[in-house]
Scaffold this active site. Structure first.
Site, PDB file in Angstrom:
ATOM      1  N   HIS A   1       7.345 -16.161  25.337  1.00 18.49           N
ATOM      2  CA  HIS A   1       6.459 -14.316  25.334  1.00 18.49           C
ATOM      3  C   HIS A   1       7.254 -13.424  24.779  1.00 18.49           C
ATOM      4  CE1 HIS A   1       4.233 -15.233  28.561  1.00 18.49           C
ATOM      5  NE2 HIS A   1       3.207 -15.701  27.761  1.00 18.49           N
TER       6      HIS A   1
ATOM      7  N   GLN B   1     -11.793 -18.791  29.997  1.00 15.27           N
ATOM      8  CA  GLN B   1     -10.540 -20.035  30.087  1.00 15.27           C
ATOM      9  C   GLN B   1     -10.232 -20.702  30.460  1.00 15.27           C
ATOM     10  OE1 GLN B   1      -8.279 -17.738  27.887  1.00 15.27           O
ATOM     11  NE2 GLN B   1      -6.555 -19.288  27.643  1.00 15.27           N
TER      12      GLN B   1
ATOM     13  N   GLN C   1      -3.997 -24.246  20.093  1.00 15.08           N
ATOM     14  CA  GLN C   1      -5.125 -23.782  20.338  1.00 15.08           C
ATOM     15  C   GLN C   1      -4.896 -22.737  19.075  1.00 15.08           C
ATOM     16  OE1 GLN C   1      -4.679 -20.260  23.670  1.00 15.08           O
ATOM     17  NE2 GLN C   1      -2.911 -19.935  22.079  1.00 15.08           N
TER      18      GLN C   1
HETATM   19  P1  AMP Z   1      -0.049 -17.156  27.361  1.00 17.56           P
HETATM   20  O1  AMP Z   1       0.175 -16.380  27.983  1.00 17.56           O
HETATM   21  O2  AMP Z   1      -0.174 -18.189  28.346  1.00 17.56           O
HETATM   22  O3  AMP Z   1      -2.133 -17.562  27.329  1.00 17.56           O
HETATM   23  O4  AMP Z   1       0.947 -17.158  26.134  1.00 17.56           O
HETATM   24  C1  AMP Z   1       0.992 -16.377  24.899  1.00 17.56           C
HETATM   25  C2  AMP Z   1       1.086 -17.099  23.853  1.00 17.56           C
HETATM   26  O5  AMP Z   1       2.884 -17.043  23.908  1.00 17.56           O
HETATM   27  C3  AMP Z   1       0.441 -17.800  22.774  1.00 17.56           C
HETATM   28  O6  AMP Z   1       0.337 -17.313  21.531  1.00 17.56           O
HETATM   29  C4  AMP Z   1       1.297 -18.766  23.301  1.00 17.56           C
HETATM   30  O7  AMP Z   1       1.658 -19.750  22.331  1.00 17.56           O
HETATM   31  C5  AMP Z   1       2.667 -17.866  23.189  1.00 17.56           C
HETATM   32  N1  AMP Z   1       3.604 -18.690  24.313  1.00 17.56           N
HETATM   33  C6  AMP Z   1       3.850 -19.321  25.628  1.00 17.56           C
HETATM   34  N2  AMP Z   1       5.233 -20.184  26.063  1.00 17.56           N
HETATM   35  C7  AMP Z   1       5.592 -19.690  24.789  1.00 17.56           C
HETATM   36  C8  AMP Z   1       6.838 -20.823  24.404  1.00 17.56           C
HETATM   37  N3  AMP Z   1       7.804 -21.233  24.950  1.00 17.56           N
HETATM   38  N4  AMP Z   1       6.963 -20.340  22.892  1.00 17.56           N
HETATM   39  C9  AMP Z   1       6.699 -19.675  22.132  1.00 17.56           C
HETATM   40  N5  AMP Z   1       5.175 -19.618  22.527  1.00 17.56           N
HETATM   41  C10 AMP Z   1       4.721 -18.898  23.282  1.00 17.56           C
END
Ligand code: AMP
Length: 260
Positions: free
Chosen positions: A14, A38, A130
């Site tokens: 993140h 979700q 997504q």
């Molecule tokens: P989440 O909190 O899991 O909903 O993720 C929030 C954002 O961070 C989303 O756009 C995810 O795709 C991105 N994200 C989560 N993990 C990663 C990662 N390892 N590499 C790149 N982006 C990430």
């Protein structure tokens, strides 16, 4: 202003999105909202990790100017009756395994865009489907005056893509989970050897997951990155997407396939 939407439990994946935006000179707001809509009825909403004070600290340290963490009662007030649903790229894979998931995602992302009014939205390639679904929604709802920036996947040193859900894994499960990045490498190797048949390449990835004890494959498929339709032939942009479960923990990963 740039919006980085998250469900909190922030990790370096993140924070890479935040840091890259700050590095480009943008003013960054991180939203932290564990979006109930979700999650399916038997999913991990109740045990999803929550650490809001730490998330604020991490975001500010990474250069964000503000955190937007609205209470669920404000996002979904009494009488809330609107859902944004996307067909097309939302139909298969995550959309098939988690039938209500993308409607929850597109509703919250549309609401966040309308609440925050950013110039730029940053998403991670980690959740490739997504990205495709949100991109479709932004086009379809004329929200595409907002730039969509997609950040590459950030991985731990052992190759596992960072995820808030990795903290559910015990040490032995984490070792098993490494079959996901290994399956991507197998598919990429297959393409580098000249294979362009989508089914054959997906099968190479599937074999690696099938051989990992305790790992249950949901899908391994070669798809078009925008439509998320399976590709019979890899002769342009293609993604290999995998999803697998270790006990109750579901993990996703993907890699770009570049034909010779
Ligand atoms: P989440 O909190 O899991 O909903 O993720 C929030 C954002 O961070 C989303 O756009 C995810 O795709 C991105 N994200 C989560 N993990 C990663 C990662 N390892 N590499 C790149 N982006 C990430």
């Amino acid at each position: 202003m740039t919006l980085v939407p998250t469900m909190g439990a922030l990790h370096d994946g993140h924070l890479a999105l935040v840091r890259a935006s700050v590095h480009r000179g943008e003013t960054v707001i991180v939203s932290v909202f564990v979006n109930p809509s979700q999650f399916g009825p038997y999913e991990d909403l109740d045990r999803y990790p929550r650490q809001e004070a730490r998330d604020v600290e991490l975001s500010i340290d990474a250069g964000a100017v503000a955190i937007f963490a609205p209470p669920a009662t404000e996002v979904y007030p009494e009488g809330f009756a609107t859902t944004v649903t996307v067909d097309g790229p939302a139909r298969e894979f995550e959309g098939a395994v988690r039938p209500t998931h993308f409607a929850g995602v597109t509703t919250i992302v549309a609401k966040l865009l309308l609440m925050v009014h950013p110039d730029r939205l940053v998403l991670g390639q980690k959740d490739a489907q997504q990205v495709a679904v949100v991109r479709r929604m932004m086009r379809d709802l004329n929200l595409d005056d907002i730039d969509l920036v997609v950040h590459p996947i950030i991985r731990d040193a052992d190759g596992l893509a960072m995820s808030s859900r990795n903290r559910y894994l015990h040490d032995d499960e984490r070792q098993i989970a490494l079959a996901l990045p290994a399956s991507l490498a197998a598919a990429q190797h297959c393409v580098a050897e000249g294979q362009t048949d989508g089914t054959t390449v997906a099968a190479a990835a599937r074999r690696v997951i099938d051989q990992a004890p305790g790992l249950q494959l949901d899908y391994a498929a070669v798809v078009h990155p925008d439509t998320f339709l399976p590709l019979a032939r890899i002769n342009g942009p293609a993604l290999l997407c995998v999803a697998a479960r270790i006990g109750p923990t579901r993990l996703l990963d993907n890699a770009v396939l570049i034909p010779n």
